[in-house]
Design a protein around this motif. Sequence first.
Motif, short mmCIF file in Angstrom:
data_model
loop_
_atom_site.label_atom_id
_atom_site.label_comp_id
_atom_site.label_asym_id
_atom_site.label_seq_id
_atom_site.Cartn_x
_atom_site.Cartn_y
_atom_site.Cartn_z
N TYR A 141 -5.74 -53.73 63.13
CA TYR A 141 -6.55 -52.59 62.76
C TYR A 141 -6.10 -51.38 63.57
N LEU A 142 -6.01 -50.22 62.90
CA LEU A 142 -5.51 -49.03 63.57
C LEU A 142 -6.41 -47.83 63.29
N HIS A 143 -6.60 -47.04 64.32
CA HIS A 143 -7.35 -45.79 64.26
C HIS A 143 -6.38 -44.70 64.73
N VAL A 144 -5.94 -43.86 63.81
CA VAL A 144 -4.86 -42.91 64.09
C VAL A 144 -5.37 -41.48 63.98
N ILE A 145 -5.01 -40.67 64.97
CA ILE A 145 -5.42 -39.26 64.99
C ILE A 145 -4.17 -38.39 65.09
N ARG A 146 -4.13 -37.33 64.29
CA ARG A 146 -3.03 -36.37 64.36
C ARG A 146 -3.59 -34.99 64.69
N GLN A 147 -2.69 -34.05 64.97
CA GLN A 147 -3.13 -32.74 65.44
C GLN A 147 -3.78 -31.90 64.35
N ALA A 148 -3.23 -31.92 63.15
CA ALA A 148 -3.76 -31.10 62.06
C ALA A 148 -3.48 -31.78 60.73
N ALA A 149 -4.20 -31.36 59.69
CA ALA A 149 -4.02 -31.93 58.36
C ALA A 149 -3.47 -30.87 57.42
N ASN A 150 -2.44 -31.23 56.67
CA ASN A 150 -1.91 -30.37 55.62
C ASN A 150 -2.57 -30.79 54.32
N LYS A 151 -3.55 -30.02 53.88
CA LYS A 151 -4.37 -30.43 52.74
C LYS A 151 -3.60 -30.46 51.42
N SER A 152 -2.46 -29.80 51.37
CA SER A 152 -1.71 -29.75 50.12
C SER A 152 -0.72 -30.90 49.97
N GLU A 153 -0.50 -31.67 51.05
CA GLU A 153 0.49 -32.74 51.00
C GLU A 153 -0.08 -34.04 51.56
N PRO A 154 0.35 -35.17 51.00
CA PRO A 154 -0.06 -36.46 51.58
C PRO A 154 0.52 -36.63 52.98
N TRP A 155 -0.11 -37.48 53.75
CA TRP A 155 0.38 -37.82 55.08
C TRP A 155 1.04 -39.19 54.99
N HIS A 156 2.30 -39.24 55.37
CA HIS A 156 3.04 -40.50 55.28
C HIS A 156 3.63 -40.84 56.64
N PHE A 157 3.44 -42.10 57.06
CA PHE A 157 4.05 -42.58 58.30
C PHE A 157 4.23 -44.08 58.22
N ASN A 158 4.85 -44.65 59.23
CA ASN A 158 5.17 -46.08 59.24
C ASN A 158 4.55 -46.77 60.45
N VAL A 159 4.20 -48.03 60.26
CA VAL A 159 3.81 -48.91 61.37
C VAL A 159 4.96 -49.89 61.55
N VAL A 160 5.74 -49.70 62.59
CA VAL A 160 6.94 -50.51 62.83
C VAL A 160 6.55 -51.73 63.65
N MET A 161 6.75 -52.91 63.08
CA MET A 161 6.38 -54.17 63.73
C MET A 161 7.61 -54.72 64.46
N LEU A 162 7.72 -54.40 65.72
CA LEU A 162 8.96 -54.64 66.45
C LEU A 162 9.29 -56.11 66.63
N ASN A 163 8.29 -56.98 66.65
CA ASN A 163 8.57 -58.41 66.78
C ASN A 163 8.21 -59.19 65.52
#
Length: 228
Positions: A72-94
């Motif tokens: 489970y993840l709770h992620v916070i970023r600095q600002a939101a760009n309301k006109s574009e989706p937010w895309h990122f990755n959760v890299v599972m190193l092991n």
Amino acid sequence: MKNVFRIVFVLLLVMVVPSARVLAADSTNIVIDGNFQDWIGKPYVEDPKHDIKSPWLDFLGVGYYADDKYLYLHVIRQAANKSEPWHFNVVMLNGTKGPTLPQYLFGSTKPVYAPQFDVTTYYASNSSHNGIVVKVSFNGQQLESTFSSNNNAKEIEFRVPLASVGLDGVNKEVKFVLKSDVKDVVDWAPERPIIITTGPTLWQISSVFFFIIVSAAAYRVYKNKASV
């Protein structure tokens, strides 16, 4: 002799109570509903502000928790760009299952290969911004889709299924990091991988059994001494 047994009992209790509390905490569920109150008291790691130029890609912090099925993840970023989706990755190193991709951790020129979950979040309605949709995909297949009534797109919560990367089960070590990567603008969060153990650790389990066994033995000795 009676005082000695009392001292031993108290010392064992002091050793085991913290583990018992962790065991109890491990049974607490996170509800993915846009209400972040259930993250209070959970582990949280801050990420430096302004470490990249794009504020809508800039991670500020990560809260995390794992049971035997999900991370489970709770992620916070600095600002939101309301006109574009937010895309990122959760890299599972092991991670031990799924296709692996080259990951240039923290600007390294030497890649490590690891599977990753793809996370996309956007407003449910572009006109009213009424709620947030968070989609989790793995290897091109959508696994999770959750709706949050919270309109604050700077802060989201979601979960990823650990079975997809072979890390489900009790007492499994999960090592991961977040990556925001759009048009060669990369932000890693946090600045070093997070490591968490799913469910109670071996020490927590063994300490409880040790406490029970030693307490029973001490009681028998005390009872025998008292009867003499």
